[in-house]
Design a protein around this motif. Structure first.
Motif, PDB file in Angstrom:
ATOM      1  N   ILE A   1       0.837  -1.200   0.000  1.00 58.44           N
ATOM      2  CA  ILE A   1       0.000   0.000   0.000  1.00 58.44           C
ATOM      3  C   ILE A   1       0.873   1.252   0.000  1.00 58.44           C
TER       4      ILE A   1
ATOM      5  N   LYS B   1      -2.598   9.467  -4.291  1.00 56.83           N
ATOM      6  CA  LYS B   1      -3.588   8.906  -3.376  1.00 56.83           C
ATOM      7  C   LYS B   1      -3.228   9.261  -1.937  1.00 56.83           C
TER       8      LYS B   1
ATOM      9  N   ILE C   1      -3.885   7.942   2.117  1.00 58.99           N
ATOM     10  CA  ILE C   1      -4.364   6.864   2.973  1.00 58.99           C
ATOM     11  C   ILE C   1      -5.657   7.265   3.677  1.00 58.99           C
TER      12      ILE C   1
ATOM     13  N   ILE D   1      -9.171   6.294   2.146  1.00 54.83           N
ATOM     14  CA  ILE D   1      -9.635   4.909   2.017  1.00 54.83           C
ATOM     15  C   ILE D   1     -10.936   4.699   2.789  1.00 54.83           C
TER      16      ILE D   1
ATOM     17  N   ILE E   1     -11.036  -1.638   3.141  1.00 59.65           N
ATOM     18  CA  ILE E   1      -9.887  -2.472   2.791  1.00 59.65           C
ATOM     19  C   ILE E   1     -10.334  -3.930   2.823  1.00 59.65           C
TER      20      ILE E   1
ATOM     21  N   CYS F   1      -5.086  -1.645   9.105  1.00 56.23           N
ATOM     22  CA  CYS F   1      -5.614  -0.315   9.434  1.00 56.23           C
ATOM     23  C   CYS F   1      -4.820   0.315  10.572  1.00 56.23           C
TER      24      CYS F   1
ATOM     25  N   VAL G   1     -12.628   2.640   9.034  1.00 58.50           N
ATOM     26  CA  VAL G   1     -12.572   2.009   7.712  1.00 58.50           C
ATOM     27  C   VAL G   1     -13.174   0.612   7.821  1.00 58.50           C
TER      28      VAL G   1
ATOM     29  N   ASN H   1     -13.586   4.755  -2.380  1.00 56.45           N
ATOM     30  CA  ASN H   1     -12.162   4.415  -2.429  1.00 56.45           C
ATOM     31  C   ASN H   1     -11.940   3.090  -1.705  1.00 56.45           C
TER      32      ASN H   1
ATOM     33  N   VAL I   1      -9.658  -0.325  -1.279  1.00 50.10           N
ATOM     34  CA  VAL I   1      -8.344  -0.929  -1.484  1.00 50.10           C
ATOM     35  C   VAL I   1      -8.483  -2.450  -1.399  1.00 50.10           C
TER      36      VAL I   1
ATOM     37  N   TRP J   1      -6.248  -0.026  -6.095  1.00 47.30           N
ATOM     38  CA  TRP J   1      -7.157   0.994  -5.550  1.00 47.30           C
ATOM     39  C   TRP J   1      -8.321   1.119  -6.524  1.00 47.30           C
TER      40      TRP J   1
END
Length: 333
Positions: free
Chosen positions: A68, A77, A79, A82, A85, A104, A112, A142, A144, A174
């Motif tokens: 990542i 991008k 973080i 996000i 995930i 995370c 997230v 977004n 991941v 992504w």
């Protein structure tokens, strides 16, 4: 019943990609020192020259974080953007919590939606389809998707049927919404009929860790190569042709095939079955071996200089269970 796809209002589009492989190499010469094998025999049967091995004390999440970070370093991008995930892995850091949760924490992000998917070597395709669905629902912008495995932790170094095949690594994409292009369709399948031919029996609720003291072999990955070889070719080939057909496409429309990197002979056989030109198949198995859920994103990551914006890319994989599938997408980076 398989339904034919209809026009999408929103596509899940790959807008960035990253990868990571450990520095330490396990070469064919290294394996020849511990088992009855040699470089020529391994290359002839698998196409593998070396594989990467993650050092002790580090886990699958560490490779995922590095992948990542590689993505963030090379694309515009953040973080903090996000929303979700999804981690495809058969080798989580621990049975609980999910490796996505641990990622995370290591990335320093909160709030997230993070969860793991275990579909063995088909894991990345399963996770990609899930991630695409989240974006298409317009509830997440977004997403991941990670494919990462430290499979070396489950390899018996003295077992010639498996020690030549597997290595560690992580790849990540992504996903963002697009009205024009992205993941077009995916066909994922499983049947459970192959669990005895490719598995890691120990460590779950059926054979908990306390049982491994009496049966050490259950802690390692085991494979019936002949059965897996035949089934992988058939399943991946059929999935590729079926997903193309139901979208009104043919193999001539495909610019690149990215198959799961399990064995070069399987890759070649699938290419012949679906009648794609050999130079349209992307391969990196020689340097990394089978990295389980990481093979497809790592292979794309290493070949981004070849894949051009607008290219139609066909992905396919086969894994324990059995599980298998194929995806088609339009590349836009």
């Amino acid at each position: 019943m398989i339904k034919t796809t209809t026009h999408k209002n929103i596509y899940a589009n790959i807008t960035a990609i990253g990868g990571y492989v450990p520095e330490h190499k396990r070469t064919n010469e290294d394996l020849a020192k511990v088992t009855d094998t040699n470089d020529e025999w391994i290359i002839k049967r698998t196409g593998i020259k070396e594989r990467r091995i993650l050092e002790k004390g580090l886990a699958t999440s560490d490779m995922a974080v590095r992948a990542i970070e590689n993505l963030i370093a090379n694309y515009d991008k953040k973080i903090s953007d996000i929303d979700a995930i999804i981690v495809a892995t058969s080798t989580p850091d621990m049975p609980m919590p999910a490796t996505a949760n641990i990622i995370c924490e290591k990335l320093g992000i909160n709030h997230v939606w993070g969860f793991d998917v275990n579909a063995a070597c088909s894991g990345f395709l399963y996770a990609l389809d899930l991630g695409a669905s989240l974006v298409e629902s317009q509830r997440y912008k977004n997403v991941v998707v990670v494919g990462a495995d430290k499979i070396s932790a489950y390899v018996n170094i003295k077992d010639r049927s498996t020690n030549i095949l597997f290595g560690d690594g992580a790849g990540v994409v992504w996903l963002e919404p697009s009205k024009e292009t992205g993941v077009i369709d995916a066909l994922m399948q499983s049947n459970g009929q192959g669990k005895e031919f490719l598995n890691i029996e120990g460590g779950g609720s059926l054979y908990p860790t306390t049982d491994l003291e009496q049966n050490d072999e259950k802690r390692y990955i085991k494979q019936d190569g002949k059965v897996v070889f035949k089934q992988a070719i058939q399943s991946m080939s059929e999935a590729c042709l079926n997903v193309l057909d139901r979208n009104g496409l043919t193999i001539d429309d495909v610019n690149w095939l990215v198959p799961h990197q399990a064995n070069k002979r399987i890759i070649d056989a699938v290419g012949k079955q679906i009648n794609i030109q050999e130079d349209k198949t992307l391969v990196n198995i020689a340097n990394y071996g089978n990295t389980i859920a990481a093979t497809i994103p790592l292979c794309i990551w290493e070949n981004t200089d070849k894949i051009k914006k607008g290219d139609l890319v066909l992905l396919t994989a086969f894994g324990a269970g059995f599980s298998w599938g194929a995806s088609i997408l339009r590349w836009s980076i």
